[in-house]
Design a protein around this motif. Structure first.
Motif, PDB file in Angstrom:
ATOM      1  N   ALA A   1      72.401 -18.881  23.176  1.00  0.00           N
ATOM      2  CA  ALA A   1      72.476 -17.655  23.972  1.00  0.00           C
ATOM      3  C   ALA A   1      71.882 -17.850  25.357  1.00  0.00           C
ATOM      4  N   HIS A   2      70.843 -18.696  25.466  1.00  0.00           N
ATOM      5  CA  HIS A   2      70.220 -18.865  26.783  1.00  0.00           C
ATOM      6  C   HIS A   2      71.084 -19.713  27.718  1.00  0.00           C
ATOM      7  N   CYS A   3      72.182 -20.296  27.180  1.00  0.00           N
ATOM      8  CA  CYS A   3      73.164 -20.937  28.065  1.00  0.00           C
ATOM      9  C   CYS A   3      74.006 -19.886  28.781  1.00  0.00           C
ATOM     10  N   ILE A   4      74.070 -18.685  28.216  1.00  0.00           N
ATOM     11  CA  ILE A   4      74.887 -17.615  28.774  1.00  0.00           C
ATOM     12  C   ILE A   4      74.030 -16.592  29.514  1.00  0.00           C
ATOM     13  N   TYR A   5      72.947 -16.153  28.887  1.00  0.00           N
ATOM     14  CA  TYR A   5      72.056 -15.169  29.495  1.00  0.00           C
ATOM     15  C   TYR A   5      70.887 -15.892  30.147  1.00  0.00           C
ATOM     16  N   ARG A   6      70.843 -15.890  31.476  1.00  0.00           N
ATOM     17  CA  ARG A   6      69.817 -16.630  32.209  1.00  0.00           C
ATOM     18  C   ARG A   6      68.443 -16.125  31.806  1.00  0.00           C
ATOM     19  N   THR A   7      67.575 -17.037  31.354  1.00  0.00           N
ATOM     20  CA  THR A   7      66.328 -16.634  30.722  1.00  0.00           C
ATOM     21  C   THR A   7      65.308 -16.018  31.675  1.00  0.00           C
ATOM     22  N   ARG A   8      65.348 -16.382  32.952  1.00  0.00           N
ATOM     23  CA  ARG A   8      64.300 -15.854  33.841  1.00  0.00           C
ATOM     24  C   ARG A   8      64.513 -14.401  34.219  1.00  0.00           C
ATOM     25  N   ASP A   9      65.761 -13.916  34.107  1.00  0.00           N
ATOM     26  CA  ASP A   9      65.994 -12.521  34.472  1.00  0.00           C
ATOM     27  C   ASP A   9      67.022 -11.821  33.583  1.00  0.00           C
ATOM     28  N   GLY A  10      67.527 -12.521  32.573  1.00  0.00           N
ATOM     29  CA  GLY A  10      68.489 -11.914  31.671  1.00  0.00           C
ATOM     30  C   GLY A  10      69.860 -11.704  32.260  1.00  0.00           C
ATOM     31  N   ALA A  11      70.157 -12.312  33.417  1.00  0.00           N
ATOM     32  CA  ALA A  11      71.442 -12.105  34.081  1.00  0.00           C
ATOM     33  C   ALA A  11      72.593 -12.644  33.242  1.00  0.00           C
ATOM     34  N   THR A  12      73.703 -11.932  33.242  1.00  0.00           N
ATOM     35  CA  THR A  12      74.926 -12.407  32.602  1.00  0.00           C
ATOM     36  C   THR A  12      75.738 -13.205  33.616  1.00  0.00           C
ATOM     37  N   PRO A  13      76.540 -14.144  33.160  1.00  0.00           N
ATOM     38  CA  PRO A  13      77.229 -15.047  34.094  1.00  0.00           C
ATOM     39  C   PRO A  13      78.389 -14.397  34.821  1.00  0.00           C
ATOM     40  N   LEU A  14      78.646 -14.901  36.016  1.00  0.00           N
ATOM     41  CA  LEU A  14      79.857 -14.514  36.734  1.00  0.00           C
ATOM     42  C   LEU A  14      81.067 -15.173  36.095  1.00  0.00           C
ATOM     43  N   SER A  15      80.883 -16.400  35.595  1.00  0.00           N
ATOM     44  CA  SER A  15      81.978 -17.104  34.929  1.00  0.00           C
ATOM     45  C   SER A  15      81.425 -18.187  34.023  1.00  0.00           C
ATOM     46  N   VAL A  16      82.195 -18.475  32.976  1.00  0.00           N
ATOM     47  CA  VAL A  16      81.903 -19.587  32.071  1.00  0.00           C
ATOM     48  C   VAL A  16      83.224 -20.301  31.795  1.00  0.00           C
TER      49      VAL A  16
ATOM     50  N   GLY B   1      62.003  -3.475  33.998  1.00  0.00           N
ATOM     51  CA  GLY B   1      61.087  -2.564  34.647  1.00  0.00           C
ATOM     52  C   GLY B   1      61.539  -2.250  36.059  1.00  0.00           C
ATOM     53  N   ARG B   2      60.718  -1.511  36.775  1.00  0.00           N
ATOM     54  CA  ARG B   2      61.088  -1.141  38.147  1.00  0.00           C
ATOM     55  C   ARG B   2      61.144  -2.351  39.044  1.00  0.00           C
ATOM     56  N   THR B   3      60.222  -3.299  38.856  1.00  0.00           N
ATOM     57  CA  THR B   3      60.181  -4.459  39.745  1.00  0.00           C
ATOM     58  C   THR B   3      60.303  -5.789  39.018  1.00  0.00           C
ATOM     59  N   THR B   4      60.196  -5.803  37.683  1.00  0.00           N
ATOM     60  CA  THR B   4      60.225  -7.078  36.975  1.00  0.00           C
ATOM     61  C   THR B   4      61.198  -7.021  35.815  1.00  0.00           C
ATOM     62  N   ILE B   5      61.745  -8.175  35.510  1.00  0.00           N
ATOM     63  CA  ILE B   5      62.611  -8.338  34.342  1.00  0.00           C
ATOM     64  C   ILE B   5      62.123  -9.557  33.583  1.00  0.00           C
ATOM     65  N   ARG B   6      61.829  -9.368  32.319  1.00  0.00           N
ATOM     66  CA  ARG B   6      61.396 -10.487  31.486  1.00  0.00           C
ATOM     67  C   ARG B   6      62.561 -10.934  30.633  1.00  0.00           C
ATOM     68  N   GLY B   7      62.860 -12.221  30.669  1.00  0.00           N
ATOM     69  CA  GLY B   7      64.032 -12.736  29.974  1.00  0.00           C
ATOM     70  C   GLY B   7      63.852 -12.802  28.477  1.00  0.00           C
ATOM     71  N   PRO B   8      64.933 -13.020  27.732  1.00  0.00           N
ATOM     72  CA  PRO B   8      64.876 -13.132  26.275  1.00  0.00           C
ATOM     73  C   PRO B   8      64.066 -14.338  25.836  1.00  0.00           C
ATOM     74  N   ARG B   9      63.609 -14.305  24.604  1.00  0.00           N
ATOM     75  CA  ARG B   9      62.832 -15.411  24.048  1.00  0.00           C
ATOM     76  C   ARG B   9      63.729 -16.609  23.812  1.00  0.00           C
TER      77      ARG B   9
END
Length: 299
Positions: free
Chosen positions: A69-84, A118-126
């Protein structure tokens, strides 16, 4: 020319176990089961150096690739990919059946449950989650492709294919049976640029880094403090996140038993990595994976 690039992996740069690197290059990516090991090209939003990366996966359906899953959801901010894009059997700059775009992703809600926005921070998935797996759905069926009729007239198939699976299976095997057994891990390590070690010369990272597959062998272990995690001693590196972990029986059958996700436990006194870890494909997890691809018959 060096290009900003990030191979996909956990925070620890080196995952290798032991002083000697036992990985071997996979030269024939048309052979079973290496033909189903995929290289993933992932692009995330933004303009920073790690917006593009490569990971690994395994074809488990006509349009389905199983990965971390962390290959798809970027761990530092949980972003989903533009393309795979997935390239089964990639071998350097050769993609035997093409580079196929993904159109959907499936991931467990348990993996994303601690994504805190949060308002200013996003914690990525484990990264160490027991559900660090994702299913990538491709835009077209690749299992029915005959990629080299002169060499092999049979369709490409996929891991666990009813007719073209070549004695491969996706079924849950329990930890009590697997402990102490030998396994193989195969994927696309980021410490290689083409067939050369990264750093041994110039590297066009976007074209060549993490594009040649390697495999290694090790032994399985489990730790009661890490439920759902399969520990193994096969040598790996960043870029191999999402790699299949399998066991081969004496009769030639192979069972997919894990998806590699990163470095494992360390020796408290020396700080050395003792093993690497994977998501254990238990009966529970396999049932979840199969629920993501209804209508696909996987043995």
């Amino acid at each position: 020319m060096e290009t900003p690039f990030a191979v996909v992996g956990a925070a620890t740069e080196r995952e290798r176990v032991g002083a000697d690197d036992s990985r071997a290059r996979i030269r024939d990516t048309s052979a079973v089961p290496h033909r189903w090991v995929c290289s993933l090209d992932v692009t995330w939003p933004g303009n920073d150096p790690d917006r593009f990366g490569r990971g690994s996966g395994v074809l488990v359906g006509p349009r389905q690739v199983l990965t971390a899953a962390h290959c798809i959801y970027r761990t530092r901010d949980g972003a989903t990919p533009l393309s795979v894009y997935a390239a089964p059997g990639r071998n350097g700059r050769t993609d035997p059946i093409g580079r196929v775009k993904a159109v959907a992703y499936s991931v467990s809600s348990a993996y994303l449950s601690d994504l805190v926005v949060g308002r200013t921070t996003i914690r990525g998935p484990r990264v160490n989650s027991r559900f660090d797996i994702a299913l990538v759905t491709l835009e077209r069926n690749v299992a029915d492709v005959v990629h080299d009729r002169a060499k092999d007239p049979r369709p490409y198939g996929h891991w666990g294919h009813l007719h073209e699976g070549r004695f491969t299976h996706l079924r849950g095997l329990e930890s009590t049976f697997l402990a102490g057994k030998p396994v193989t891990v195969a994927g696309y390590p980021g410490d290689y640029c083409g067939t050369a070690r990264l750093g041994d010369g110039p590297c066009d990272a976007l074209r060549d880094q993490s594009t040649v597959p390697f495999s290694g062998t090790g032994v399985v272990a489990f730790d009661q403090r890490l439920p759902g995690v399969l520990l193994h001693t096969a040598d790996t590196h960043k870029g191999q996140s999402g790699s299949p972990v399998w066991m081969r029986f004496r009769d030639g059958t192979r069972y997919l038993i894990g998806i590699h996700t990163g470095p494992g436990t360390k020796d408290a006194s020396t700080g050395l990595t003792l093993n690497n870890h994977a998501v254990h494909l238990s009966t529970e997890v396999v049932t979840l994976i199969k629920s993501w691809m209804p209508g696909v018959n996987v043995v």
